[in-house]
Design a protein around this motif. Structure first.
Motif, mmCIF file in Angstrom:
data_model
loop_
_atom_site.group_PDB
_atom_site.id
_atom_site.type_symbol
_atom_site.label_atom_id
_atom_site.label_comp_id
_atom_site.label_asym_id
_atom_site.label_seq_id
_atom_site.Cartn_x
_atom_site.Cartn_y
_atom_site.Cartn_z
ATOM 1 N N VAL A 20 7.363 -52.958 -60.689
ATOM 2 C CA VAL A 20 8.072 -52.374 -62.028
ATOM 3 C C VAL A 20 6.752 -52.776 -63.152
ATOM 4 N N LEU A 21 6.609 -54.056 -62.943
ATOM 5 C CA LEU A 21 5.595 -54.470 -64.122
ATOM 6 C C LEU A 21 4.062 -53.864 -63.791
ATOM 7 N N TYR A 22 3.964 -53.705 -62.717
ATOM 8 C CA TYR A 22 2.438 -53.297 -62.316
ATOM 9 C C TYR A 22 2.599 -51.472 -62.788
ATOM 10 N N GLY A 23 3.425 -50.933 -62.396
ATOM 11 C CA GLY A 23 3.694 -49.716 -62.612
ATOM 12 C C GLY A 23 3.664 -49.336 -63.834
ATOM 13 N N GLY A 24 4.445 -49.968 -64.748
ATOM 14 C CA GLY A 24 4.371 -49.847 -66.190
ATOM 15 C C GLY A 24 3.145 -49.902 -66.707
ATOM 16 N N PHE A 25 2.158 -50.894 -66.415
ATOM 17 C CA PHE A 25 0.920 -50.850 -66.811
ATOM 18 C C PHE A 25 0.017 -49.780 -66.670
ATOM 19 N N VAL A 26 0.199 -49.404 -65.263
ATOM 20 C CA VAL A 26 -0.740 -48.094 -64.811
ATOM 21 C C VAL A 26 -0.202 -46.769 -65.662
ATOM 22 N N LEU A 27 1.238 -46.558 -65.651
ATOM 23 C CA LEU A 27 1.621 -45.589 -66.316
ATOM 24 C C LEU A 27 1.278 -45.604 -68.051
ATOM 25 N N LEU A 28 1.329 -46.747 -68.628
ATOM 26 C CA LEU A 28 1.215 -46.852 -69.981
ATOM 27 C C LEU A 28 -0.611 -46.456 -70.233
ATOM 28 N N ASN A 29 -1.243 -46.946 -69.563
ATOM 29 C CA ASN A 29 -2.545 -46.727 -69.618
ATOM 30 C C ASN A 29 -3.088 -45.420 -69.113
ATOM 31 N N ALA A 30 -2.371 -44.519 -68.367
ATOM 32 C CA ALA A 30 -2.403 -43.167 -68.035
ATOM 33 C C ALA A 30 -1.981 -42.472 -69.251
ATOM 34 N N PHE A 31 -0.756 -42.694 -69.640
ATOM 35 C CA PHE A 31 -0.170 -41.426 -70.502
ATOM 36 C C PHE A 31 0.092 -41.851 -71.904
ATOM 37 N N ALA A 32 -0.099 -43.340 -72.190
ATOM 38 C CA ALA A 32 -0.169 -43.511 -73.704
ATOM 39 C C ALA A 32 -1.203 -44.680 -73.769
ATOM 40 N N PRO A 33 -2.464 -44.357 -73.698
ATOM 41 C CA PRO A 33 -3.568 -45.234 -73.738
ATOM 42 C C PRO A 33 -3.678 -46.001 -75.213
ATOM 43 N N GLU A 34 -3.125 -45.062 -76.000
ATOM 44 C CA GLU A 34 -3.334 -45.741 -77.591
ATOM 45 C C GLU A 34 -2.269 -46.956 -77.847
ATOM 46 N N ARG A 62 -8.007 -40.934 -71.555
ATOM 47 C CA ARG A 62 -8.036 -40.381 -72.667
ATOM 48 C C ARG A 62 -8.129 -38.849 -72.594
ATOM 49 N N SER A 63 -8.231 -38.364 -71.588
ATOM 50 C CA SER A 63 -8.505 -36.634 -71.808
ATOM 51 C C SER A 63 -6.890 -36.020 -71.774
ATOM 52 N N GLY A 64 -6.913 -34.984 -72.191
ATOM 53 C CA GLY A 64 -5.577 -34.186 -72.287
ATOM 54 C C GLY A 64 -5.245 -33.629 -70.950
ATOM 55 N N LYS A 65 -6.104 -33.653 -69.945
ATOM 56 C CA LYS A 65 -6.045 -33.310 -68.834
ATOM 57 C C LYS A 65 -5.107 -33.926 -67.646
ATOM 58 N N PHE A 66 -3.994 -33.578 -67.244
ATOM 59 C CA PHE A 66 -3.338 -34.255 -66.162
ATOM 60 C C PHE A 66 -4.301 -34.798 -64.922
ATOM 61 N N ILE A 67 -5.038 -33.843 -64.582
ATOM 62 C CA ILE A 67 -5.793 -33.996 -63.438
ATOM 63 C C ILE A 67 -6.847 -35.328 -63.646
ATOM 64 N N ASP A 68 -7.176 -35.675 -64.442
ATOM 65 C CA ASP A 68 -7.986 -36.783 -64.941
ATOM 66 C C ASP A 68 -7.208 -37.879 -64.828
ATOM 67 N N LYS A 69 -6.101 -37.803 -65.220
ATOM 68 C CA LYS A 69 -5.248 -39.052 -65.268
ATOM 69 C C LYS A 69 -4.830 -39.166 -63.765
ATOM 70 N N LEU A 70 -4.875 -38.112 -63.112
ATOM 71 C CA LEU A 70 -4.303 -38.316 -61.681
ATOM 72 C C LEU A 70 -5.498 -39.354 -60.845
ATOM 73 N N ASN A 71 -6.691 -39.154 -61.289
ATOM 74 C CA ASN A 71 -7.770 -39.905 -60.570
ATOM 75 C C ASN A 71 -7.609 -41.419 -60.915
ATOM 76 N N PHE A 72 -7.345 -41.684 -62.035
ATOM 77 C CA PHE A 72 -6.785 -43.080 -62.285
ATOM 78 C C PHE A 72 -5.768 -43.725 -61.667
ATOM 79 N N LEU A 73 -4.458 -42.952 -61.749
ATOM 80 C CA LEU A 73 -3.508 -43.371 -60.901
ATOM 81 C C LEU A 73 -3.672 -43.629 -59.529
ATOM 82 N N SER A 74 -4.713 -42.512 -59.096
ATOM 83 C CA SER A 74 -5.011 -42.738 -57.732
ATOM 84 C C SER A 74 -5.895 -44.051 -57.255
#
Lengths: 81, 656
Positions: A18-32, B388-400
């Motif tokens: 949960v902690l790690y997932g939170g970090f990763v998802l924050l970075n991906a979807f709310a980097p600000e 930081r890009s708006g595209k989901f696919i770029d974020k997918l690379n990071f998640l991966s």
């Protein structure tokens, strides 16, 4: 004993996930959010990152403490070499 | 940059290697049996094994690669630190003790403990070999990269030296010696990194106009863009005598301007920097490396020299602004190190290649003054910019990627075999905890080291791998010698572990169990030693061939393949009674081939290996993890359900 240790392991693993997932998802979807400065002029990215490293260590120590010196079972040992 | 082979570095290096080899010979007398060769008789004390985990795991990619990435781009390298360490949690809570319980010497043992299937051993043995070889290539390339500037030898010599030394170590004593080498290396690495961090904090930050050599990079302007740029530039008073070069060919489209010194014809390149607030443009002096069509090498417009004082690239890494207009901070604390940097400005460097029609290739290294708040946030490195890009696919690379790092550690064969060197599960657990503590501590230090290098004024703008050693050099020649020797033995330690894992795969898994060769114990050890030599030789050749390839990129490959091929089977065997042997074989094979295929068809590989445009790549993003790891799990479940009748009689959770 083995089942109890196994369960403790999985619970602690889930906590870290949960902690790690939170970090990763924050970075991906709310980097600000990572740029905010919650404490001592240091940004969330660094605080959360350090936090994950410290948490890993603490959870590991907790696990060691809860399991004591018990071995889950006597596994196959090197027989007569 | 001109690297002078440091006599002190060579001397200390020889002492380290000599001591390591001596230790290896002395311990070698104890490892005559296969239990001794592969698993050190299961007698390694847990504390030693824990530090050996660190010594094994913290390879060139961690020490040189991560620090270098942070030094050049900021926070993003730290994401690797976080991901790598998180993987140890998977190892500790999910894999460590069951692995110990299930096997004797290798990963294939554990996978096959309940099935007694040659198919599983074959698949697992091949997977071990594949992952280990992938992991070996960046280590060998790293060795070459290190040796070149330190000892002045060409790349292939470094690779040969590492390969030869490791082969000698692994052949003479196997796991016992390898463990102690890694213990030694792990301790030294952590201790000296802490020392270096302390020195960084004591030095603090100072505003400087350039790097350590005292050269002040020039800035011209501001120029009003509304007029004709060429006239404005030519009219600048600071351009004392230098003439503007008319852009032609590839230079016309580039964001650079060139001037020529009439006295020796040397051309200086300037980057154009927009000042958005005032609508003007600044010219910042850039550095260049030019290779002419006839093979001549020019640096900053002048022929490259070999001795000190002759033309070379300037070392870089300077702070241009500090908070509250200070010019020098003095010693900083653990926390104020970051808060100070947050409010400062540092000059980072970008690079761009300009190819002219006559075959001349110029690499321009241009200044990018960057605010501290940007440096310390994720997403500045091209590989991570996708967040930081708006595209989901770029974020997918990071998640991966983060998923592959998380799952990868626990799946690496050379880490897994270290569970067999301790005597029981409690020891396996305790040694993993010690490992996590030392590795975690080291990764905390990498952020300080990387940022310290970024502001050290000693960096080589062409080579990020040298950031950490050069940082040390800027502090103290002795420390540099020690850190370089440690970095080199870092490679030795990891490569030993990898070769041993491969030797185990060949001897124990493939020859003995798959091909049913009946070998006596002494013969097994001999075969293992021969395979060590062969794998070592292959590694040397590949390390020389792959010299140009980015080290951390290759390590990422290894992690993705390991996680896709090994983790699904390892986890499902432990937690699902419905697992059949065909399911395991299918999962390993599918995981390994799908991740390999994905990588070979990805944009990163297209541009870096084949030299083709990344947009032509067949797969949508480069990191396979998020697709191939679940694929491994699904394959195992699907095939197991289809082959239900082959389930072993006993439930897996009980001990036999």
């Amino acid at each position: 004993m083995q089942a109890r240790q196994g369960r403790i392991g999985l619970i602690l693993f889930a906590i870290y996930l949960v902690l790690y997932g939170g970090f990763v998802l924050l970075n991906a979807f709310a980097p600000e959010m990572m740029e905010r400065l919650p404490f001592a002029g240091i940004n969330l990215a660094i605080l959360y990152g350090f936090g994950l490293i410290v948490a890993a260590f603490l959870l590991a120590m907790l696990y060691g403490f809860l399991c004591g010196d018990h071995t889950r079972s006597k596994g196959p040992q090197e027989g007569g070499e | 940059m001109i690297y002078e082979p440091s006599f002190v570095a060579v001397a200390i290096f020889c002492v380290f290697v000599g001591f390591t080899l001596g230790l290896s010979f002395w311990l070698g007398s104890r490892a005559k049996s296969s239990a001794g060769y592969f698993a050190a008789h299961g007698q390694i004390p847990w504390f030693v094994n824990g530090i050996a985990f660190a010594g094994d795991y913290l390879s060139a990619a961690s020490f040189l690669g991560i620090c270098g990435m942070i030094a050049f781009y900021g926070y993003d390298g730290f994401l690797y630190s976080i991901g790598y360490l998180a993987g140890w949690i998977v190892a500790l809570f999910v894999v460590a003790e069951p692995m110990k319980r299930l096997g004797r010497f290798t990963f294939a043992d554990a996978l096959d403990a309940k099935f007694q299937s040659r198919g599983i051993k074959l698949a697992a043995g091949i997977s071990t070999l594949a992952v280990s070889v992938f992991y070996l290539i960046p280590q060998m390339v790293g060795a070459g990269v290190l040796v070149q500037p330190l000892l002045g030898f060409p790349h292939w010599v470094g690779v040969l030296m590492v390969g030869a030394t490791v082969i000698v170590i692994v052949v003479t004593a196997g796991m016992v010696s390898t463990t102690w080498v890694q213990f030694l290396k792990g301790s030294l690495l952590v201790v000296f990194s802490a020392v270096l961090t302390g020195m960084i904090l004591a030095r603090g930050f100072t505003v400087k106009p350039g790097g350590d050599d005292g050269y002040a990079f020039r800035t011209l302007g501001p120029i009003d863009v509304s007029g004709v740029i060429e006239e404005e530039i030519a009219a600048l008073p600071e351009l004392d005598g230098e003439e503007l070069v008319v852009p032609k060919g590839a230079w016309t489209e580039s964001p650079f301007v060139r001037t020529r010194d009439p006295q020796d014809g040397a051309v200086t390149v300037w980057s154009l920097e927009e000042q958005k607030s005032s609508g003007t443009v600044l010219l910042r002096e850039a550095q260049t490396v030019t290779e002419t069509a006839d093979g001549q090498l020019l640096v900053n417009g002048r022929p490259k020299g070999d001795e000190k004082g002759e033309p070379e690239l300037h070392p870089v890494g300077h702070v241009t602004k500090l908070p509250d207009g200070q010019t020098k901070t003095g010693p900083v604390g653990l926390l104020s190190f970051f808060s100070t940097l947050q409010e400062s400005e540092v000059v980072l460097w970008g690079n761009e290649k300009i190819r002219e029609d006559d075959g001349t290739v110029t690499t321009v290294y241009y200044q990018r003054p960057t605010a501290g708040s940007r440096i310390l946030r994720p997403g500045e490195h091209p590989r991570f910019a996708g967040i930081r890009s708006g595209k989901f696919i770029d974020k997918l690379n990071f998640l991966s990627l983060m998923l592959a790092l998380f799952c990868g550690t626990a799946s690496l064969p050379h880490i897994l075999i270290r569970y067999y060197t301790v005597k029981d599960e409690a020891s396996a657990r305790k040694s993993t905890i010690v490992g996590i503590a030392s590795i975690g501590f080291f990764y905390v230090l990498t952020l300080y080291l990387g940022l310290g290098a970024m502001t050290s004024g000693a960096m080589d703008v062409t080579n990020s791998n040298m950031a950490a050693p050069l940082l040390a050099k800027g502090m103290s020649e002795l420390l540099f010698a020690i850190i370089s020797a440690i970095a080199f033995t870092t490679v030795l330690g990891t490569v030993s572990g990898l070769i041993l894992a491969s030797a185990g795969a060949v001897t124990h898994d493939l020859l003995t169990n798959v091909f049913n060769m009946d070998l006596s114990d002494t013969e097994k050890v001999r075969v293992a030693k021969i395979s060590s030599v062969v794998v070592g030789a292959v590694a040397i050749v590949l390390g020389i061939l792959f010299e140009e390839l980015n080290v951390s990129y290759l390590v990422g490959w290894a992690f993705s393949v390991a996680a896709s091929a090994n983790l699904p089977s390892l986890v499902m065997i432990l937690f699902w009674k419905g697992t059949t042997r065909q399911g395991v074989i299918a999962a390993v094979v599918v995981g390994m081939t799908s991740s390999l295929a994905w990588i070979l068809l990805s944009g990163d590989t297209f541009s870096k290996v084949y030299g083709l445009p990344a947009e032509d790549a067949i797969v949508p993003f480069s990191q396979p993890g998020i697709v191939t790891i679940p694929l491994g799990f699904l394959t195992l479940v699907a095939v197991s359900l289809l082959t239900r009748s082959s389930r072993p009689g006993e439930p897996l959770a009980e001990t036999v």
